[in-house]
Design a protein around this motif. Structure first.
Motif, PDB file in Angstrom:
ATOM      1  N   THR A 336     -24.023  35.076  21.523  1.00  0.00           N
ATOM      2  CA  THR A 336     -22.878  35.057  22.448  1.00  0.00           C
ATOM      3  C   THR A 336     -23.141  34.128  23.622  1.00  0.00           C
ATOM      4  O   THR A 336     -22.283  33.321  24.011  1.00  0.00           O
ATOM      5  N   ASP A 337     -24.343  34.239  24.210  1.00  0.00           N
ATOM      6  CA  ASP A 337     -24.697  33.373  25.339  1.00  0.00           C
ATOM      7  C   ASP A 337     -24.710  31.909  24.923  1.00  0.00           C
ATOM      8  O   ASP A 337     -24.303  31.020  25.691  1.00  0.00           O
ATOM      9  N   TRP A 338     -25.180  31.647  23.710  1.00  0.00           N
ATOM     10  CA  TRP A 338     -25.246  30.268  23.214  1.00  0.00           C
ATOM     11  C   TRP A 338     -23.846  29.686  23.074  1.00  0.00           C
ATOM     12  O   TRP A 338     -23.597  28.542  23.476  1.00  0.00           O
ATOM     13  N   TRP A 339     -22.920  30.456  22.528  1.00  0.00           N
ATOM     14  CA  TRP A 339     -21.545  29.969  22.410  1.00  0.00           C
ATOM     15  C   TRP A 339     -20.949  29.697  23.794  1.00  0.00           C
ATOM     16  O   TRP A 339     -20.222  28.717  23.990  1.00  0.00           O
ATOM     17  N   ASP A 340     -21.266  30.551  24.756  1.00  0.00           N
ATOM     18  CA  ASP A 340     -20.796  30.294  26.120  1.00  0.00           C
ATOM     19  C   ASP A 340     -21.397  29.003  26.669  1.00  0.00           C
ATOM     20  O   ASP A 340     -20.715  28.222  27.357  1.00  0.00           O
ATOM     21  N   ASP A 341     -22.680  28.768  26.375  1.00  0.00           N
ATOM     22  CA  ASP A 341     -23.319  27.529  26.809  1.00  0.00           C
ATOM     23  C   ASP A 341     -22.621  26.313  26.202  1.00  0.00           C
ATOM     24  O   ASP A 341     -22.406  25.294  26.877  1.00  0.00           O
ATOM     25  N   LEU A 342     -22.277  26.399  24.912  1.00  0.00           N
ATOM     26  CA  LEU A 342     -21.666  25.253  24.241  1.00  0.00           C
ATOM     27  C   LEU A 342     -20.303  24.912  24.825  1.00  0.00           C
ATOM     28  O   LEU A 342     -19.874  23.752  24.767  1.00  0.00           O
ATOM     29  N   ASP A 343     -19.636  25.906  25.400  1.00  0.00           N
ATOM     30  CA  ASP A 343     -18.357  25.619  26.063  1.00  0.00           C
ATOM     31  C   ASP A 343     -18.557  24.709  27.280  1.00  0.00           C
ATOM     32  O   ASP A 343     -17.597  24.078  27.743  1.00  0.00           O
ATOM     33  N   ARG A 344     -19.780  24.639  27.796  1.00  0.00           N
ATOM     34  CA  ARG A 344     -20.090  23.779  28.958  1.00  0.00           C
ATOM     35  C   ARG A 344     -21.175  22.762  28.606  1.00  0.00           C
ATOM     36  O   ARG A 344     -21.874  22.239  29.477  1.00  0.00           O
ATOM     37  N   ALA A 345     -21.328  22.456  27.314  1.00  0.00           N
ATOM     38  CA  ALA A 345     -22.428  21.593  26.876  1.00  0.00           C
ATOM     39  C   ALA A 345     -22.247  20.136  27.292  1.00  0.00           C
ATOM     40  O   ALA A 345     -23.203  19.354  27.226  1.00  0.00           O
ATOM     41  N   ASP A 346     -21.043  19.753  27.731  1.00  0.00           N
ATOM     42  CA  ASP A 346     -20.820  18.376  28.163  1.00  0.00           C
ATOM     43  C   ASP A 346     -21.286  18.129  29.594  1.00  0.00           C
ATOM     44  O   ASP A 346     -21.336  16.977  30.039  1.00  0.00           O
ATOM     45  N   THR A 347     -21.606  19.190  30.330  1.00  0.00           N
ATOM     46  CA  THR A 347     -22.069  18.992  31.705  1.00  0.00           C
ATOM     47  C   THR A 347     -23.391  18.237  31.678  1.00  0.00           C
ATOM     48  O   THR A 347     -24.364  18.707  31.081  1.00  0.00           O
ATOM     49  N   PRO A 348     -23.477  17.044  32.277  1.00  0.00           N
ATOM     50  CA  PRO A 348     -24.702  16.243  32.176  1.00  0.00           C
ATOM     51  C   PRO A 348     -25.920  16.976  32.714  1.00  0.00           C
ATOM     52  O   PRO A 348     -25.833  17.801  33.630  1.00  0.00           O
ATOM     53  N   PHE A 349     -27.055  16.652  32.135  1.00  0.00           N
ATOM     54  CA  PHE A 349     -28.298  17.333  32.470  1.00  0.00           C
ATOM     55  C   PHE A 349     -28.586  17.263  33.961  1.00  0.00           C
ATOM     56  O   PHE A 349     -28.999  18.262  34.572  1.00  0.00           O
ATOM     57  N   ASP A 350     -28.400  16.095  34.582  1.00  0.00           N
ATOM     58  CA  ASP A 350     -28.732  15.998  36.013  1.00  0.00           C
ATOM     59  C   ASP A 350     -27.804  16.870  36.856  1.00  0.00           C
ATOM     60  O   ASP A 350     -28.221  17.430  37.876  1.00  0.00           O
ATOM     61  N   GLU A 351     -26.556  17.018  36.416  1.00  0.00           N
ATOM     62  CA  GLU A 351     -25.646  17.925  37.122  1.00  0.00           C
ATOM     63  C   GLU A 351     -26.103  19.376  36.967  1.00  0.00           C
ATOM     64  O   GLU A 351     -25.993  20.184  37.899  1.00  0.00           O
ATOM     65  N   VAL A 352     -26.604  19.717  35.781  1.00  0.00           N
ATOM     66  CA  VAL A 352     -27.076  21.078  35.526  1.00  0.00           C
ATOM     67  C   VAL A 352     -28.278  21.397  36.409  1.00  0.00           C
ATOM     68  O   VAL A 352     -28.384  22.493  36.983  1.00  0.00           O
ATOM     69  N   VAL A 353     -29.192  20.448  36.535  1.00  0.00           N
ATOM     70  CA  VAL A 353     -30.367  20.667  37.395  1.00  0.00           C
ATOM     71  C   VAL A 353     -29.921  20.898  38.837  1.00  0.00           C
ATOM     72  O   VAL A 353     -30.389  21.822  39.515  1.00  0.00           O
ATOM     73  N   ARG A 354     -28.994  20.073  39.306  1.00  0.00           N
ATOM     74  CA  ARG A 354     -28.520  20.221  40.691  1.00  0.00           C
ATOM     75  C   ARG A 354     -27.821  21.569  40.883  1.00  0.00           C
ATOM     76  O   ARG A 354     -28.010  22.234  41.916  1.00  0.00           O
ATOM     77  N   ALA A 355     -27.037  21.982  39.878  1.00  0.00           N
ATOM     78  CA  ALA A 355     -26.346  23.269  39.987  1.00  0.00           C
ATOM     79  C   ALA A 355     -27.330  24.431  40.000  1.00  0.00           C
ATOM     80  O   ALA A 355     -27.152  25.406  40.748  1.00  0.00           O
ATOM     81  N   ALA A 356     -28.372  24.341  39.171  1.00  0.00           N
ATOM     82  CA  ALA A 356     -29.372  25.408  39.138  1.00  0.00           C
ATOM     83  C   ALA A 356     -30.064  25.544  40.483  1.00  0.00           C
ATOM     84  O   ALA A 356     -30.268  26.657  40.990  1.00  0.00           O
TER      85      ALA A 356
END
Length: 447
Positions: A336-356
């Motif tokens: 379930t968590d993986w499917w939720d992740d895939l809904d946002r899988a286009d968010t670029p890696f550097d944006e994900v790091v900044r968001a974290a």
């Protein structure tokens, strides 16, 4: 709200194309390419991430001049195969060049196998240069192992063979590009094509299609960095933090920089589900770093943007799985968590790091592990003339992460784990691989 990292990049790139600016011929880079270039810039040795494919042929099969012409035909057709990364006014871009693909005849040192000779040649890869290169070593004597049904310890570099390495800078390709490169290289070799067999109009059409695909990708990445997506990743990775120590300086020795272990597992109908592989990586991280931490493990995901031509290039994003080693493994929750992740899988890696980090994580952006999944049924051999090559594996090369797991789906699941010996010792890595195999579904026992 601040512009996204991708939005800021697009604005800088578009300023390079002002009227009369000679930089207007430069090509933009995707978020994935941007990440590879950043990693290279931060690497003390300036090493590039490269993707090699190795094929063994009966000695005398390869016509070097004909092969090089065929490869340069591909480079003339596909802009990314003849463009070199550079930085213009602080903006990373690709600069198109004439189609040139070097072919190096790798001479073995006394007592050296073809495997060792090719490994040595690839270790000397210069970051500045054509993104597609060929290496040919003849009469190897042991070490390369086939990726077919035989055991990986089988000796593939027999007398009377030559091993060809087709090697790409990772900024020029992703997993979706490799099968097509192999197919088109074989076709160009068969038809005796060279770079001059592509008309200027065809080359211009391919260049425009590539630029359009990258701009569409950047637009999708910009939209994927929405406040809602960033809030999701900030919460999802709030407790994640890399656990692996920084690489230590190893003494000079004959030992290879990376270790490896592999196993073949009877594959259930339909293959092993991706979330089960993520849970297996969670078990490996727990064995390596202890129970409790949330270890960041990355995997590639994505494809070409909607409406774009199917151009060659590097379009896959790196998605981060927070491997919570302290939580009980519940396959349904992971899925379930993986499917939720895939809904946002286009968010670029550097944006994900900044968001974290904005969400309170102490994660620097370094990954503890990588997972890649392939399907052997979609792999085609390189055919030169009427002779199909046998794909072989040459290990022992540098690894960008503390550990990396590759899973090849097919009649069997072929699992392989490699690790950086400057970070992990062999015994700990082998224990982690045993934990990984032990965490797989019971109906697919490792052997």
């Amino acid at each position: 709200m601040l512009p996204s990292i991708t939005g800021q990049y697009l604005a800088r790139y578009q300023r390079l194309g002002d009227a009369g600016d000679p930089a207007a011929a430069l090509l933009p880079v995707t978020g994935a390419q941007r990440r590879f270039l950043l990693v290279r810039a931060l690497d003390p040795a300036g090493r590039a991430d490269i993707v090699p494919m190795f094929f063994a042929f009966p000695r005398g099969t390869v016509d070097p001049a004909r092969l090089r012409a065929a490869a340069e035909h591909l480079a003339a057709r596909h802009p990314v195969l003849r463009s070199q990364p550079c930085v213009v006014r602080g903006t990373p871009v690709l600069r198109p060049q004439p189609a040139e693909v070097p072919l190096e005849h790798v001479i073995r040192a006394p007592g050296e196998s073809a495997e060792d000779a090719l490994r040595r040649a690839l270790a000397d890869w210069a970051a500045q240069g054509p993104p597609l290169r060929l290496f040919l070593a003849r009469d190897g004597a042991g070490g390369a192992s086939p990726q077919g049904p035989r055991d990986a310890s089988h000796d593939a570099s027999r007398g009377g063979e030559e091993v060809l390495a087709v090697v790409l800078d990772h900024t020029a390709c992703d997993g979706q590009s490799l099968a097509r490169i192999v197919e088109e290289l074989g076709a160009a070799y068969r038809d005796r094509l060279g770079p001059d067999d592509l008309s200027p109009a065809e080359a211009a059409t391919e260049l425009a299609a590539y630029r359009d695909a990258v701009l569409r990708q950047l637009d999708a990445e910009d939209r994927a960095a929405s406040p809602r997506a960033l809030a999701y990743w900030g919460d999802r990775l709030r407790t994640a933090q890399e656990q692996a120590p920084l690489p230590r300086k190893l003494p000079i020795s004959a030992e290879l920089p990376s270790g490896a272990v592999e196993s073949r597992i009877p594959s259930p109908v339909g293959g092993v589900p991706f979330p089960a592989l993520l849970d297996a990586c969670r078990a490996a991280a727990g064995a390596l770093f202890g129970t409790g931490p949330v270890s960041p493990v990355g995997y590639p995901w994505g494809g070409r943007p909607a409406g774009a031509e199917p151009v060659l290039g590097c379009f896959l994003n790196t998605v981060v799985f927070p491997a919570d080693t302290g939580a009980a493994t519940v396959p349904e929750i992971t899925a379930t968590d993986w499917w939720d992740d895939l809904d946002r899988a286009d968010t670029p890696f550097d944006e994900v790091v900044r968001a974290a980090r904005a969400g309170g994580s102490a994660w620097s952006g370094r990954l503890d592990g990588l997972l890649t999944v392939d399907d052997s049924r979609h792999r085609t051999p390189l055919v030169l003339g009427a002779t199909p090559g046998r794909e072989v594996h040459i290990g022992g090369r540098q690894v960008r992460a503390p550990f990396a797991v590759s899973a090849t789906q097919g009649p069997e699941l072929h699992l392989r784990m490699v690790w950086d010996r400057a970070v992990l010792d062999d015994a700990a890595a082998e224990d982690a691989f045993a934990a990984l195999c032990g965490a797989l579904p019971a109906e697919a026992p490792a052997h």
